[in-house]
Motif scaffolding. Structure first.
Motif, PDB file in Angstrom:
ATOM      1  N   ASP A 170       0.825  -1.216   0.000  1.00 45.93           N
ATOM      2  CA  ASP A 170       0.000   0.000   0.000  1.00 45.93           C
ATOM      3  C   ASP A 170       0.858   1.265   0.000  1.00 45.93           C
ATOM      4  O   ASP A 170       0.368   2.347  -0.330  1.00 45.93           O
ATOM      5  CB  ASP A 170      -0.929   0.029   1.218  1.00 45.93           C
ATOM      6  N   TYR A 171       2.115   1.141   0.370  1.00 50.97           N
ATOM      7  CA  TYR A 171       3.007   2.293   0.467  1.00 50.97           C
ATOM      8  C   TYR A 171       3.830   2.517  -0.808  1.00 50.97           C
ATOM      9  O   TYR A 171       4.474   3.556  -0.952  1.00 50.97           O
ATOM     10  CB  TYR A 171       3.936   2.124   1.680  1.00 50.97           C
ATOM     11  N   THR A 172       3.790   1.570  -1.728  1.00 44.53           N
ATOM     12  CA  THR A 172       4.583   1.673  -2.952  1.00 44.53           C
ATOM     13  C   THR A 172       4.228   2.896  -3.795  1.00 44.53           C
ATOM     14  O   THR A 172       5.144   3.604  -4.243  1.00 44.53           O
ATOM     15  CB  THR A 172       4.474   0.367  -3.770  1.00 44.53           C
ATOM     16  N   PRO A 173       2.938   3.197  -4.032  1.00 43.91           N
ATOM     17  CA  PRO A 173       2.638   4.408  -4.813  1.00 43.91           C
ATOM     18  C   PRO A 173       3.164   5.687  -4.144  1.00 43.91           C
ATOM     19  O   PRO A 173       3.656   6.592  -4.826  1.00 43.91           O
ATOM     20  CB  PRO A 173       1.109   4.422  -4.905  1.00 43.91           C
ATOM     21  N   MET A 174       3.085   5.762  -2.816  1.00 45.38           N
ATOM     22  CA  MET A 174       3.629   6.925  -2.107  1.00 45.38           C
ATOM     23  C   MET A 174       5.131   7.004  -2.323  1.00 45.38           C
ATOM     24  O   MET A 174       5.683   8.088  -2.530  1.00 45.38           O
ATOM     25  CB  MET A 174       3.344   6.825  -0.600  1.00 45.38           C
ATOM     26  N   ALA A 175       5.800   5.859  -2.272  1.00 40.30           N
ATOM     27  CA  ALA A 175       7.252   5.827  -2.439  1.00 40.30           C
ATOM     28  C   ALA A 175       7.643   6.314  -3.832  1.00 40.30           C
ATOM     29  O   ALA A 175       8.577   7.106  -3.984  1.00 40.30           O
ATOM     30  CB  ALA A 175       7.785   4.419  -2.192  1.00 40.30           C
ATOM     31  N   GLN A 176       6.927   5.868  -4.837  1.00 37.20           N
ATOM     32  CA  GLN A 176       7.231   6.307  -6.204  1.00 37.20           C
ATOM     33  C   GLN A 176       7.026   7.812  -6.345  1.00 37.20           C
ATOM     34  O   GLN A 176       7.819   8.493  -6.991  1.00 37.20           O
ATOM     35  CB  GLN A 176       6.382   5.543  -7.220  1.00 37.20           C
ATOM     36  N   ARG A 177       5.984   8.330  -5.723  1.00 34.90           N
ATOM     37  CA  ARG A 177       5.724   9.775  -5.782  1.00 34.90           C
ATOM     38  C   ARG A 177       6.863  10.546  -5.122  1.00 34.90           C
ATOM     39  O   ARG A 177       7.338  11.551  -5.654  1.00 34.90           O
ATOM     40  CB  ARG A 177       4.394  10.103  -5.094  1.00 34.90           C
TER      41      ARG A 177
END
Length: 189
Positions: A170-177
């Motif tokens: 769930d944290y992967t999109p935040m990390a990419q951003r």
């Protein structure tokens, strides 16, 4: 459910993003601080600085910050073509002494761990041990400030009872951003 009405869907704005959306005037300087400490040009790679944030957040048992900054560190290690970032972060969190990081980073993480307890737990011996491994005054300063800032961020997130997504992915999109755009982007309602 957060302890106060943040005016946003907490699953869309989990963890610190909810309070930052609620008070954009305080979000701006907090994001600017995170940008400078974790992403600005520095002798410590961004991945190592994110690892310090994840390490302190884990010691503070802040689920959102630990999981998000673990993901951010992993993404930064990947962006730098470093070997398995997830394994590095997991090993540091499980057993710092045997983790596959440099002696300098271990010494800085020990300082961060001391700051997490209390600033007075940072001793001349910890500082000298880090210096002996090549840590500069800037690296010592910023390690202490990252650890202190994350104690504040952790208490901000947990003190308002914000939602933490349960799954690491769930944290992967935040990390990419964060890797692509940084911390300075405003939180949109």
């Amino acid at each position: 459910m957060a302890y106060i009405d943040l005016g946003v869907d907490e699953k869309t704005f989990p963890g610190i993003t909810g309070p930052m959306s609620y008070r954009p005037e305080t979000a701006k300087p907090l994001n600017e601080l995170a940008e400078v400490l974790l992403r600005a040009p520095h002798s410590l790679p961004a991945a190592d600085r994110e690892l310090i944030a994840a390490y302190v957040s884990g010691r503070n048992e802040c689920e959102f910050c630990c999981n998000s900054h673990t993901a951010f560190a992993v993404a930064q290690y990947a962006a730098a073509d470093t070997a398995d970032g997830a394994s590095i972060v997991a090993q540091v969190r499980a057993d710092l002494d045997s983790a596959p990081v440099t002696a300098k980073l271990k010494a800085l993480l020990r300082i961060a761990g001391a700051v997490q307890q209390t600033g007075r737990a940072v001793t001349p011996e910890l500082i000298e041990a880090a210096r002996a491994e090549g840590a500069t005054d800037l690296e010592l300063h910023d390690t202490v400030l990252i650890a202190a800032a994350f104690c504040m961020f952790n208490r901000y997130v947990d003190g308002l009872g914000t939602f933490a997504p349960p799954a690491p992915e769930d944290y992967t999109p935040m990390a990419q951003r964060i890797v692509e755009q940084g911390y300075g982007i405003p939180v949109q309602r």
